[in-house]
Design a protein around this motif. Structure first.
Motif, PDB file in Angstrom:
ATOM      1  N   SER A 157      25.299  41.807  30.332  1.00  0.00           N
ATOM      2  CA  SER A 157      26.097  41.238  31.268  1.00  0.00           C
ATOM      3  C   SER A 157      27.192  42.029  31.727  1.00  0.00           C
ATOM      4  O   SER A 157      28.315  42.405  31.294  1.00  0.00           O
ATOM      5  CB  SER A 157      26.732  40.061  30.660  1.00  0.00           C
ATOM      6  OG  SER A 157      27.615  39.165  31.516  1.00  0.00           O
ATOM      7  N   ALA A 158      26.992  42.425  33.104  1.00  0.00           N
ATOM      8  CA  ALA A 158      27.946  43.187  33.918  1.00  0.00           C
ATOM      9  C   ALA A 158      28.391  42.509  34.904  1.00  0.00           C
ATOM     10  O   ALA A 158      27.481  42.218  35.978  1.00  0.00           O
ATOM     11  CB  ALA A 158      27.463  44.565  33.992  1.00  0.00           C
ATOM     12  N   PRO A 159      29.411  42.403  35.307  1.00  0.00           N
ATOM     13  CA  PRO A 159      30.140  41.745  36.445  1.00  0.00           C
ATOM     14  C   PRO A 159      29.962  42.272  37.928  1.00  0.00           C
ATOM     15  O   PRO A 159      29.835  41.827  38.766  1.00  0.00           O
ATOM     16  CB  PRO A 159      31.737  41.618  36.301  1.00  0.00           C
ATOM     17  CG  PRO A 159      31.971  42.581  35.234  1.00  0.00           C
ATOM     18  CD  PRO A 159      30.722  42.795  34.605  1.00  0.00           C
ATOM     19  N   GLN A 160      29.767  43.699  38.007  1.00  0.00           N
ATOM     20  CA  GLN A 160      29.399  44.210  39.030  1.00  0.00           C
ATOM     21  C   GLN A 160      28.122  45.247  39.000  1.00  0.00           C
ATOM     22  O   GLN A 160      28.124  45.872  37.934  1.00  0.00           O
ATOM     23  CB  GLN A 160      30.748  45.314  39.654  1.00  0.00           C
ATOM     24  CG  GLN A 160      32.149  44.456  39.917  1.00  0.00           C
ATOM     25  CD  GLN A 160      31.848  43.723  41.386  1.00  0.00           C
ATOM     26  OE1 GLN A 160      30.827  43.831  42.076  1.00  0.00           O
ATOM     27  NE2 GLN A 160      32.689  42.590  41.316  1.00  0.00           N
ATOM     28  N   ASN A 175      47.700  51.828  44.117  1.00  0.00           N
ATOM     29  CA  ASN A 175      47.107  51.164  44.860  1.00  0.00           C
ATOM     30  C   ASN A 175      45.618  51.277  44.840  1.00  0.00           C
ATOM     31  O   ASN A 175      45.037  52.454  44.924  1.00  0.00           O
ATOM     32  CB  ASN A 175      47.555  51.168  46.554  1.00  0.00           C
ATOM     33  CG  ASN A 175      49.017  51.192  46.515  1.00  0.00           C
ATOM     34  OD1 ASN A 175      49.566  50.357  46.345  1.00  0.00           O
ATOM     35  ND2 ASN A 175      49.714  52.442  47.041  1.00  0.00           N
ATOM     36  N   PHE A 176      44.781  50.161  45.126  1.00  0.00           N
ATOM     37  CA  PHE A 176      43.419  50.209  44.903  1.00  0.00           C
ATOM     38  C   PHE A 176      42.616  49.087  45.868  1.00  0.00           C
ATOM     39  O   PHE A 176      43.307  48.184  46.037  1.00  0.00           O
ATOM     40  CB  PHE A 176      42.961  50.235  43.521  1.00  0.00           C
ATOM     41  CG  PHE A 176      43.151  48.756  42.850  1.00  0.00           C
ATOM     42  CD1 PHE A 176      42.084  47.959  43.006  1.00  0.00           C
ATOM     43  CD2 PHE A 176      44.404  48.799  42.057  1.00  0.00           C
ATOM     44  CE1 PHE A 176      42.469  46.595  42.207  1.00  0.00           C
ATOM     45  CE2 PHE A 176      44.663  47.608  41.317  1.00  0.00           C
ATOM     46  CZ  PHE A 176      43.757  46.356  41.395  1.00  0.00           C
ATOM     47  N   ILE A 177      41.460  49.477  46.187  1.00  0.00           N
ATOM     48  CA  ILE A 177      40.640  48.582  47.066  1.00  0.00           C
ATOM     49  C   ILE A 177      39.227  48.601  46.316  1.00  0.00           C
ATOM     50  O   ILE A 177      38.644  49.714  46.062  1.00  0.00           O
ATOM     51  CB  ILE A 177      40.401  49.095  48.547  1.00  0.00           C
ATOM     52  CG1 ILE A 177      41.896  49.114  49.157  1.00  0.00           C
ATOM     53  CG2 ILE A 177      39.596  48.348  49.254  1.00  0.00           C
ATOM     54  CD1 ILE A 177      42.501  47.573  49.340  1.00  0.00           C
ATOM     55  N   GLY A 178      38.439  47.698  46.286  1.00  0.00           N
ATOM     56  CA  GLY A 178      37.221  47.270  45.901  1.00  0.00           C
ATOM     57  C   GLY A 178      37.264  46.920  44.370  1.00  0.00           C
ATOM     58  O   GLY A 178      38.255  46.270  43.962  1.00  0.00           O
ATOM     59  N   SER A 179      36.200  47.122  43.684  1.00  0.00           N
ATOM     60  CA  SER A 179      35.767  46.531  42.404  1.00  0.00           C
ATOM     61  C   SER A 179      34.840  47.188  41.431  1.00  0.00           C
ATOM     62  O   SER A 179      33.792  47.439  42.177  1.00  0.00           O
ATOM     63  CB  SER A 179      35.762  44.949  42.478  1.00  0.00           C
ATOM     64  OG  SER A 179      35.614  44.531  41.058  1.00  0.00           O
ATOM     65  N   VAL A 180      35.172  47.315  40.351  1.00  0.00           N
ATOM     66  CA  VAL A 180      33.931  47.943  39.470  1.00  0.00           C
ATOM     67  C   VAL A 180      33.743  46.754  38.464  1.00  0.00           C
ATOM     68  O   VAL A 180      32.975  47.072  37.593  1.00  0.00           O
ATOM     69  CB  VAL A 180      34.533  49.433  38.809  1.00  0.00           C
ATOM     70  CG1 VAL A 180      34.326  50.541  39.858  1.00  0.00           C
ATOM     71  CG2 VAL A 180      35.842  49.276  38.163  1.00  0.00           C
ATOM     72  N   LEU A 216      37.777  58.156  43.664  1.00  0.00           N
ATOM     73  CA  LEU A 216      36.766  57.283  43.640  1.00  0.00           C
ATOM     74  C   LEU A 216      36.301  56.930  42.478  1.00  0.00           C
ATOM     75  O   LEU A 216      35.688  57.666  41.678  1.00  0.00           O
ATOM     76  CB  LEU A 216      35.854  57.871  44.944  1.00  0.00           C
ATOM     77  CG  LEU A 216      34.711  56.700  45.087  1.00  0.00           C
ATOM     78  CD1 LEU A 216      35.257  55.626  46.049  1.00  0.00           C
ATOM     79  CD2 LEU A 216      33.708  57.446  46.057  1.00  0.00           C
ATOM     80  N   ALA A 217      36.003  55.670  42.151  1.00  0.00           N
ATOM     81  CA  ALA A 217      35.606  55.344  40.971  1.00  0.00           C
ATOM     82  C   ALA A 217      33.869  54.392  41.153  1.00  0.00           C
ATOM     83  O   ALA A 217      34.271  53.662  42.098  1.00  0.00           O
ATOM     84  CB  ALA A 217      36.377  54.037  39.964  1.00  0.00           C
ATOM     85  N   THR A 218      32.936  54.787  40.698  1.00  0.00           N
ATOM     86  CA  THR A 218      31.731  54.226  41.020  1.00  0.00           C
ATOM     87  C   THR A 218      31.116  53.830  39.740  1.00  0.00           C
ATOM     88  O   THR A 218      30.842  54.675  38.586  1.00  0.00           O
ATOM     89  CB  THR A 218      31.004  55.250  41.414  1.00  0.00           C
ATOM     90  OG1 THR A 218      31.525  55.879  42.647  1.00  0.00           O
ATOM     91  CG2 THR A 218      29.498  54.649  42.036  1.00  0.00           C
TER      92      THR A 218
END
Length: 108
Positions: free
Chosen positions: A33-36, A49-54, A24-26
């Motif tokens: 300026s940060a996109p998330q 395989n991955f789900i989500g976005s950092v 898990l990446a958090t």
């Protein structure tokens, strides 16, 4: 967490239940300026395989690559990306933003 997505954690739980190795990446810190936002998450399995976005950009690819190594080693790691970093242009943070992402293996 402000930016966390319940579907990311649900996916992590399901992958663990299915016997997959998972990390898990958090996003733990942002500057400029940060996109998330802080708290945004990405779950990765040992196959990439991955789900989500950092980040919403190329940082994701770098995080996935590191996560696969973290799954293998079992040791968490904090990753930093930003304009001061030599890889800033390559990972898509040339706009001046900086982020720190904590990546941890889940399960046993």
């Amino acid at each position: 967490m402000a930016g966390s997505d319940p579907t990311v954690l649900d996916q992590a739980a399901q992958w663990l239940k299915d016997g997959r190795q998972v990390a898990l990446a958090t996003v733990i810190e942002t500057w400029g300026s940060a996109p998330q936002p802080v708290g945004s998450q990405l779950v990765i399995d040992a196959d990439g395989n991955f789900i989500g976005s950092v980040s919403g950009g190329c940082v994701e690819g770098a995080v996935v690559t590191e996560a696969i190594d973290i799954i293998s080693s079992g040791k968490p790691k904090t990753l930093a990306f930003g304009v001061a970093d030599e890889t800033a242009w390559k990972v898509g943070l040339a706009c001046g933003g900086k982020i720190r992402v904590y990546v941890e293996p889940l399960g046993a």
